[in-house]
Scaffold this motif. Structure first.
Motif, PDB file in Angstrom:
ATOM      1  N   ARG A 377      -7.279-100.237   6.398  1.00 40.38           N
ATOM      2  CA  ARG A 377      -5.972-100.711   6.880  1.00 40.38           C
ATOM      3  C   ARG A 377      -5.271-101.546   5.810  1.00 40.38           C
ATOM      4  O   ARG A 377      -4.054-101.453   5.626  1.00 40.38           O
ATOM      5  CB  ARG A 377      -6.152-101.531   8.156  1.00 40.38           C
ATOM      6  CG  ARG A 377      -4.817-101.825   8.863  1.00 40.38           C
ATOM      7  CD  ARG A 377      -5.023-102.550  10.166  1.00 40.38           C
ATOM      8  NE  ARG A 377      -5.571-101.690  11.205  1.00 40.38           N
ATOM      9  CZ  ARG A 377      -4.825-100.837  11.907  1.00 40.38           C
ATOM     10  NH1 ARG A 377      -3.541-100.683  11.654  1.00 40.38           N
ATOM     11  NH2 ARG A 377      -5.389-100.136  12.859  1.00 40.38           N
ATOM     12  N   TYR A 378      -6.047-102.361   5.087  1.00 44.72           N
ATOM     13  CA  TYR A 378      -5.458-103.160   4.013  1.00 44.72           C
ATOM     14  C   TYR A 378      -4.909-102.258   2.910  1.00 44.72           C
ATOM     15  O   TYR A 378      -3.837-102.520   2.355  1.00 44.72           O
ATOM     16  CB  TYR A 378      -6.514-104.106   3.432  1.00 44.72           C
ATOM     17  CG  TYR A 378      -5.997-104.953   2.300  1.00 44.72           C
ATOM     18  CD1 TYR A 378      -5.270-106.117   2.550  1.00 44.72           C
ATOM     19  CD2 TYR A 378      -6.217-104.599   0.971  1.00 44.72           C
ATOM     20  CE1 TYR A 378      -4.781-106.905   1.501  1.00 44.72           C
ATOM     21  CE2 TYR A 378      -5.746-105.371  -0.075  1.00 44.72           C
ATOM     22  CZ  TYR A 378      -5.030-106.520   0.202  1.00 44.72           C
ATOM     23  OH  TYR A 378      -4.534-107.282  -0.837  1.00 44.72           O
ATOM     24  N   ALA A 379      -5.648-101.193   2.575  1.00 45.30           N
ATOM     25  CA  ALA A 379      -5.184-100.253   1.548  1.00 45.30           C
ATOM     26  C   ALA A 379      -3.871 -99.600   1.963  1.00 45.30           C
ATOM     27  O   ALA A 379      -2.950 -99.451   1.143  1.00 45.30           O
ATOM     28  CB  ALA A 379      -6.249 -99.183   1.305  1.00 45.30           C
ATOM     29  N   LEU A 380      -3.762 -99.214   3.242  1.00 43.84           N
ATOM     30  CA  LEU A 380      -2.514 -98.619   3.728  1.00 43.84           C
ATOM     31  C   LEU A 380      -1.379 -99.639   3.702  1.00 43.84           C
ATOM     32  O   LEU A 380      -0.249 -99.318   3.287  1.00 43.84           O
ATOM     33  CB  LEU A 380      -2.726 -98.087   5.150  1.00 43.84           C
ATOM     34  CG  LEU A 380      -1.510 -97.430   5.812  1.00 43.84           C
ATOM     35  CD1 LEU A 380      -1.028 -96.221   5.005  1.00 43.84           C
ATOM     36  CD2 LEU A 380      -1.837 -97.012   7.248  1.00 43.84           C
ATOM     37  N   ALA A 381      -1.666-100.863   4.139  1.00 44.21           N
ATOM     38  CA  ALA A 381      -0.645-101.930   4.124  1.00 44.21           C
ATOM     39  C   ALA A 381      -0.167-102.199   2.693  1.00 44.21           C
ATOM     40  O   ALA A 381       1.034-102.368   2.441  1.00 44.21           O
ATOM     41  CB  ALA A 381      -1.213-103.204   4.745  1.00 44.21           C
ATOM     42  N   TYR A 382      -1.114-102.207   1.756  1.00 44.23           N
ATOM     43  CA  TYR A 382      -0.769-102.433   0.352  1.00 44.23           C
ATOM     44  C   TYR A 382       0.107-101.302  -0.182  1.00 44.23           C
ATOM     45  O   TYR A 382       1.046-101.537  -0.956  1.00 44.23           O
ATOM     46  CB  TYR A 382      -2.057-102.548  -0.473  1.00 44.23           C
ATOM     47  CG  TYR A 382      -1.820-102.914  -1.913  1.00 44.23           C
ATOM     48  CD1 TYR A 382      -1.512-104.212  -2.286  1.00 44.23           C
ATOM     49  CD2 TYR A 382      -1.905-101.942  -2.926  1.00 44.23           C
ATOM     50  CE1 TYR A 382      -1.290-104.548  -3.616  1.00 44.23           C
ATOM     51  CE2 TYR A 382      -1.687-102.264  -4.254  1.00 44.23           C
ATOM     52  CZ  TYR A 382      -1.388-103.564  -4.597  1.00 44.23           C
ATOM     53  OH  TYR A 382      -1.162-103.890  -5.911  1.00 44.23           O
ATOM     54  N   ALA A 383      -0.198-100.076   0.242  1.00 45.33           N
ATOM     55  CA  ALA A 383       0.626 -98.936  -0.183  1.00 45.33           C
ATOM     56  C   ALA A 383       2.052 -99.084   0.325  1.00 45.33           C
ATOM     57  O   ALA A 383       3.030 -98.843  -0.410  1.00 45.33           O
ATOM     58  CB  ALA A 383       0.002 -97.637   0.333  1.00 45.33           C
ATOM     59  N   TYR A 384       2.210 -99.492   1.588  1.00 42.61           N
ATOM     60  CA  TYR A 384       3.560 -99.720   2.149  1.00 42.61           C
ATOM     61  C   TYR A 384       4.276-100.827   1.381  1.00 42.61           C
ATOM     62  O   TYR A 384       5.484-100.742   1.092  1.00 42.61           O
ATOM     63  CB  TYR A 384       3.462-100.102   3.626  1.00 42.61           C
ATOM     64  CG  TYR A 384       3.363 -98.908   4.567  1.00 42.61           C
ATOM     65  CD1 TYR A 384       4.362 -97.941   4.591  1.00 42.61           C
ATOM     66  CD2 TYR A 384       2.285 -98.764   5.444  1.00 42.61           C
ATOM     67  CE1 TYR A 384       4.278 -96.852   5.453  1.00 42.61           C
ATOM     68  CE2 TYR A 384       2.192 -97.685   6.298  1.00 42.61           C
ATOM     69  CZ  TYR A 384       3.192 -96.726   6.296  1.00 42.61           C
ATOM     70  OH  TYR A 384       3.123 -95.655   7.159  1.00 42.61           O
ATOM     71  N   TYR A 385       3.529-101.868   1.019  1.00 43.68           N
ATOM     72  CA  TYR A 385       4.114-102.981   0.259  1.00 43.68           C
ATOM     73  C   TYR A 385       4.612-102.498  -1.103  1.00 43.68           C
ATOM     74  O   TYR A 385       5.702-102.859  -1.550  1.00 43.68           O
ATOM     75  CB  TYR A 385       3.059-104.073   0.092  1.00 43.68           C
ATOM     76  CG  TYR A 385       3.389-105.113  -0.941  1.00 43.68           C
ATOM     77  CD1 TYR A 385       4.427-106.037  -0.745  1.00 43.68           C
ATOM     78  CD2 TYR A 385       2.663-105.187  -2.143  1.00 43.68           C
ATOM     79  CE1 TYR A 385       4.718-106.994  -1.713  1.00 43.68           C
ATOM     80  CE2 TYR A 385       2.945-106.127  -3.106  1.00 43.68           C
ATOM     81  CZ  TYR A 385       3.972-107.026  -2.888  1.00 43.68           C
ATOM     82  OH  TYR A 385       4.269-107.970  -3.846  1.00 43.68           O
ATOM     83  N   MET A 386       3.802-101.629  -1.766  1.00 36.96           N
ATOM     84  CA  MET A 386       4.158-101.171  -3.098  1.00 36.96           C
ATOM     85  C   MET A 386       5.379-100.243  -3.086  1.00 36.96           C
ATOM     86  O   MET A 386       6.100-100.161  -4.088  1.00 36.96           O
ATOM     87  CB  MET A 386       2.969-100.467  -3.759  1.00 36.96           C
ATOM     88  CG  MET A 386       1.800-101.388  -4.077  1.00 36.96           C
ATOM     89  SD  MET A 386       2.231-102.750  -5.204  1.00 36.96           S
ATOM     90  CE  MET A 386       2.531-101.862  -6.734  1.00 36.96           C
TER      91      MET A 386
END
Length: 427
Positions: A377-386
């Protein structure tokens, strides 16, 4: 009238004959039935028959009676009773009176001369060996001692088992397996030197038996005598072509003993002998990785995966760590485990900076339940942030419960606030 008399005589003869045979038909040999029951695996029934033999007050062979009880108790894992029965069988055999077999009329073999016109008849009597009761007694007692040694071993009375094998005389030294049993008894009784000596004595008597050398190899390994273990292993492999697993076992033993170079040599040899053994490639790869040789490791993992696709994940992961992301993705594409494949794909996309592709597999992450994992979930959230989709990033960051990841997500959320306040902060 004569016909009637003859008929009546025949009937009376039949009745008399049946009456004469009736007692014989009622005689039951319980010992024989017990033996049949034993070989059929019906041990309780066999014991019942033995008891009936004892209660029948007929003359029975007590050596066979006690020996059969010992064998049945051994099968039933009642080792103390088995030991007791075998001891009684030995005493009964020592006291037994042996009678010579009933002499048969000597048979004559007739030899004819092919060149004789008269075919003269020559008689030759087949000679039987002389009856030797003491020899029979000795052989029977030795056989019982072999059974007794097995009962002692199962009862964990290891030194008694060795003594029983010694008491078995020639029969106790007749097979190589009896020396491996001797050695194992000494080993479990913590008499290590005696165990190895037993194997050495067995090897002299049975030089072609490879199992004695194999057992010596394992004993030397446990004693951390690695050079002696290697010598024993090589001698074993010369006598009996070793399989890949035996090379692997030797390598693992050497590695655990700190002999990593020797372990690698063994596996390199195994790689040549067994080029289609995936396990050899994988283990060799792990040993090279411990020596900080990641590229060699990645290549070995990939070769192993050719023979067992279950190793594709390890191969792809090794290439990812080496920064060879395109090849890592190629190997990942051949994986059949959808969940593991998707999870690894996220790590590869992060390494390549392809955040849109992570968002593109969001449905797959959700479908395989991977978003229950805070790391995913953190990896997906980070992708959205980027990709500057801050609302989606925050929505996923709020659901993270892991303390360490929650601290990281707090930093990202602060950065999002800065970006919202001043877009120039996030160019």
């Amino acid at each position: 009238m004569l016909k009637k008399i003859i008929t009546l005589s025949c009937v009376l003869f039949s009745v008399v004959t049946l009456q004469a045979r009736e007692p014989e038909a009622q005689t039951i040999n319980h010992m024989e039935i017990a033996t049949i029951m034993y070989y059929d695996g019906k041990y309780d029934k066999a014991l019942e028959e033995l008891q009936m033999a004892k209660d029948s007050h007929t003359k029975i062979e007590w050596d066979k009676y006690h020996n059969m009880r010992g064998l049945i108790f051994l099968k039933n894992e009642n080792y103390d009773s088995s030991i007791s029965a075998f001891k009684k069988a030995i005493i009964a055999t020592q006291q037994k009176s042996y009678t010579p077999p009933v002499e048969e009329k000597p048979k004559r073999e007739y030899l004819f001369s092919a060149f004789s016109s008269k075919k003269k008849e020559e008689a030759s009597v087949v000679k039987k060996p002389a009856f030797d009761p003491e020899k029979l007694r000795k052989e029977q007692i030795e056989e019982i001692y072999i059974y007794l040694s097995q009962a002692y071993y199962k009862a964990e009375q290891y030194i008694n088992a060795v003594h029983a094998l010694d008491a078995a005389g020639e029969k106790g030294r007749a097979r190589a397996s009896l020396f491996t049993l001797r050695a194992e008894c000494y080993w479990k009784a913590d008499q290590k030197g005696a165990a190895i000596d037993a194997l050495s004595r067995g090897a002299k008597l049975f030089p072609d038996d490879a199992m004695l050398l194999k057992q010596k190899f394992y004993y030397f390994a446990e004693l951390k005598l690695y050079q002696a273990s290697i010598a024993a292993a090589k001698a074993y492999m010369k006598k009996l072509p070793a399989n890949a697993q035996e090379y692997i076992s030797l390598a693992q033993m050497l590695q655990s003993g700190g002999e990593s170079e020797e372990a690698i040599k063994v596996l390199e040899e195994a790689k040549l002998k067994f080029p289609s053994s995936a396990k050899v490639y994988i283990l060799l790869g792990h040993y090279y990785n411990q020596k900080d040789m990641p590229h060699v490791t990645a290549d070995l993992f990939e070769k192993g995966s050719l023979y067992n696709p279950n190793y594709l994940k390890e191969a792809a992961e090794m290439y990812r760590r080496n920064g060879e992301l395109a090849h890592a993705l190629y190997l990942n594409s051949m994986m059949t485990d959808k969940e593991e494949k998707t999870k690894q794909k996220v790590a590869i996309f992060i390494g390549k900076g392809e955040f849109e592709k992570i968002i593109g597999i969001k449905d797959a992450l959700d479908r395989y339940g991977l978003l229950q994992n805070d790391n995913m979930r953190y990896a997906l959230a980070y992708a959205y942030y980027m990709v500057k989709d801050y609302d989606s990033a925050e929505a996923h960051l709020k659901k993270i419960e892991d303390d360490e990841l929650f601290s990281k997500s707090t930093v990202i959320r602060k950065n999002i606030e800065k970006c919202r306040s001043n877009s120039l902060e996030c160019i």
